[in-house]
Design an enzyme around this catalytic site. Structure first.
Site, short mmCIF file in Angstrom:
data_model
loop_
_atom_site.label_atom_id
_atom_site.label_comp_id
_atom_site.label_asym_id
_atom_site.label_seq_id
_atom_site.Cartn_x
_atom_site.Cartn_y
_atom_site.Cartn_z
N ARG A 102 0.88 -1.18 0.00
CA ARG A 102 0.00 0.00 0.00
C ARG A 102 0.90 1.21 0.00
NH1 ARG A 102 -5.34 1.13 3.51
NH2 ARG A 102 -6.05 -0.23 1.82
N HIS A 129 -7.15 0.58 -6.59
CA HIS A 129 -7.37 -0.33 -5.45
C HIS A 129 -8.00 -1.61 -6.02
CE1 HIS A 129 -7.64 -1.67 -1.48
NE2 HIS A 129 -8.49 -0.83 -0.95
N GLN A 132 -9.99 -4.20 -3.87
CA GLN A 132 -11.29 -3.70 -3.45
C GLN A 132 -12.33 -3.93 -4.56
OE1 GLN A 132 -12.04 -2.02 -0.34
NE2 GLN A 132 -14.07 -2.55 -1.10
N ASP A 220 -17.30 6.86 -1.62
CA ASP A 220 -16.06 6.72 -0.83
C ASP A 220 -15.79 8.09 -0.21
OD1 ASP A 220 -13.61 5.88 0.21
OD2 ASP A 220 -12.54 5.98 -1.70
N CYS A 260 -16.31 1.35 0.26
CA CYS A 260 -15.14 0.50 0.53
C CYS A 260 -14.75 0.53 2.00
CB CYS A 260 -13.98 0.95 -0.35
SG CYS A 260 -13.54 2.68 -0.12
N ARG A 288 -13.39 -9.11 0.97
CA ARG A 288 -11.98 -8.79 0.74
C ARG A 288 -11.12 -10.01 1.09
NH1 ARG A 288 -10.09 -3.59 1.10
NH2 ARG A 288 -8.13 -4.55 0.52
N1 CP Z 1 -11.20 -0.56 2.13
C1 CP Z 1 -9.94 -0.65 2.60
O1 CP Z 1 -8.97 -0.87 1.86
O2 CP Z 1 -9.85 -0.49 3.95
P1 CP Z 1 -8.49 -0.23 4.76
O3 CP Z 1 -7.99 1.12 4.35
O4 CP Z 1 -8.90 -0.26 6.22
O5 CP Z 1 -7.49 -1.30 4.43
N1 NVA Z 2 -9.92 6.53 -1.29
C1 NVA Z 2 -9.52 6.04 0.01
C2 NVA Z 2 -9.69 4.57 0.06
C3 NVA Z 2 -9.32 3.93 1.36
C4 NVA Z 2 -9.51 2.44 1.36
C5 NVA Z 2 -8.09 6.46 0.26
O1 NVA Z 2 -7.27 6.39 -0.67
O2 NVA Z 2 -7.79 6.87 1.38
#
Ligand code: CP
Ligand code: NVA
Length: 305
Positions: A102, A129, A132, A220, A260, A288
């Site tokens: 990430r 993502h 997701q 989101d 998400c 997930r």
């Molecule tokens: N939706 C998602 O990726 O959640 P987290 O940021 O908690 O991993």
């Molecule tokens: N759009 C959000 C998604 C988190 C899972 C972010 O990037 O923070």
């Protein structure tokens, strides 16, 4: 080498195979059957940003498949600071079988993939993502919804989650209406890619227009991780884009609500909608786990469960 950096790394056939594998893995888990197809295999998790779902589902997913996961925060390994990203990747490739990362910049997951000599999974970058989106469309697929016969509406920011949904909707033939404030539309390159895959993408600045007749409404956060400095201007820009009972009322009766998570309750979504009977956000979250187990098996060549 196979990686999952973008939904565009997958074909439609691979996605459908992943869905069938996800369903089998989920059923197997529910039946208490604990096979160990990844016994002796290891996953390294690199996280530059916070996470609940992604970290837990990858770690628990490896346990359920009989393997192990090692969590590495970016500060701990000094990604790109203590050691260059290619050097981190080359070392990990000598110890573990697969990496999930990430990162803030999409280029970081690409650099890891270019140098690791093992598969790399994007666990959320500033551009995509993919895990997701797979869990989200699986959530609809397992309910018996035919991706070619439903209409999806995205309400809010044209962000990383929206990008992966756009690409997966295109692969699966789902029309997607995207309502964003001016200046917050999805990246033009992603739009072009989705259209090149046959995607039917409708862009609007009117949330009602996107919601009307939709079978699924998705939203989101308005302020993604890393955008905290834009908080005031974003709160102002997105005011009209809240997913509330009024907006849900324009969708088809019984339309599903997706997010998400994490949610900023009272901003992009109201409590009544998020906790209401049309919300499937916890199914998405649960899926997930199983969708990522399918991805791990797919990339590690152990997909015959
Ligand atoms: N939706 C998602 O990726 O959640 P987290 O940021 O908690 O991993
Ligand atoms: N759009 C959000 C998604 C988190 C899972 C972010 O990037 O923070």
């Amino acid at each position: 080498m196979n990686h999952l950096l973008s939904i565009a790394d997958l074909s439609r056939e691979e996605v459908l195979r992943l869905f069938r594998l996800t369903a089998a893995l989920k059923a197997r888990q529910k039946a208490g059957d604990r096979g160990a197809p990844l016994a002796g295999r290891s996953l390294a998790l690199i996280f530059e940003k916070p996470s609940l779902r992604t970290r837990v589902t990858f770690e628990v997913g490896m346990v359920q498949l009989g393997g192990a996961a090692v969590y590495l925060s970016a500060q701990e390994i000094g990604l790109g600071v203590r050691e260059s990203i290619p050097d981190v990747a080359r070392n990990l490739g000598r110890w573990v079988d697969i990496v999930a990362a990430r990162t803030f910049r999409h280029a970081t997951v690409e650099t890891l993939a270019a140098h690791a000599a093992i598969p790399v999974i994007n666990g959320l970058s500033d551009v995509e993502h993919p895990c997701q989106a797979l869990a989200d469309f699986f959530t609809l697929w397992e309910r018996g919804m035919d991706p070619g016969r439903i209409r999806l509406a995205w309400i809010g920011d044209g962000n990383n989650v929206c990008h992966s949904l756009l690409l997966l909707a295109a692969l699966l033939g789902t029309p997607l209406a995207v309502a964003t404030p001016p200046g917050y539309a999805p990246d033009p390159g992603i739009q072009a890619r989705a259209r090149a895959l046959g995607g039917r993408v409708m862009l609007t600045t009117d949330p009602r227009e996107a919601a009307e007749g939709a079978d699924v409404l998705y939203t989101d956060v308005w302020i993604s991780v890393g955008q905290e400095g834009e908080r005031e201007q974003r709160l102002e820009a997105f005011q009209r884009y809240q997913l509330n009972d009024r907006l849900l009322g324009f969708a088809r009766p019984g339309a599903l609500v997706m997010h998400c998570l994490p949610a900023h309750r009272g901003e992009e979504v109201t409590d009544s909608v998020l906790d209401g009977p049309q919300s499937v956000v916890l199914d998405q979250s649960e899926n997930r786990l199983h969708a990522q187990k399918a991805v791990l098996l797919h990339l590690l060549g152990g997909g015959d469960v």
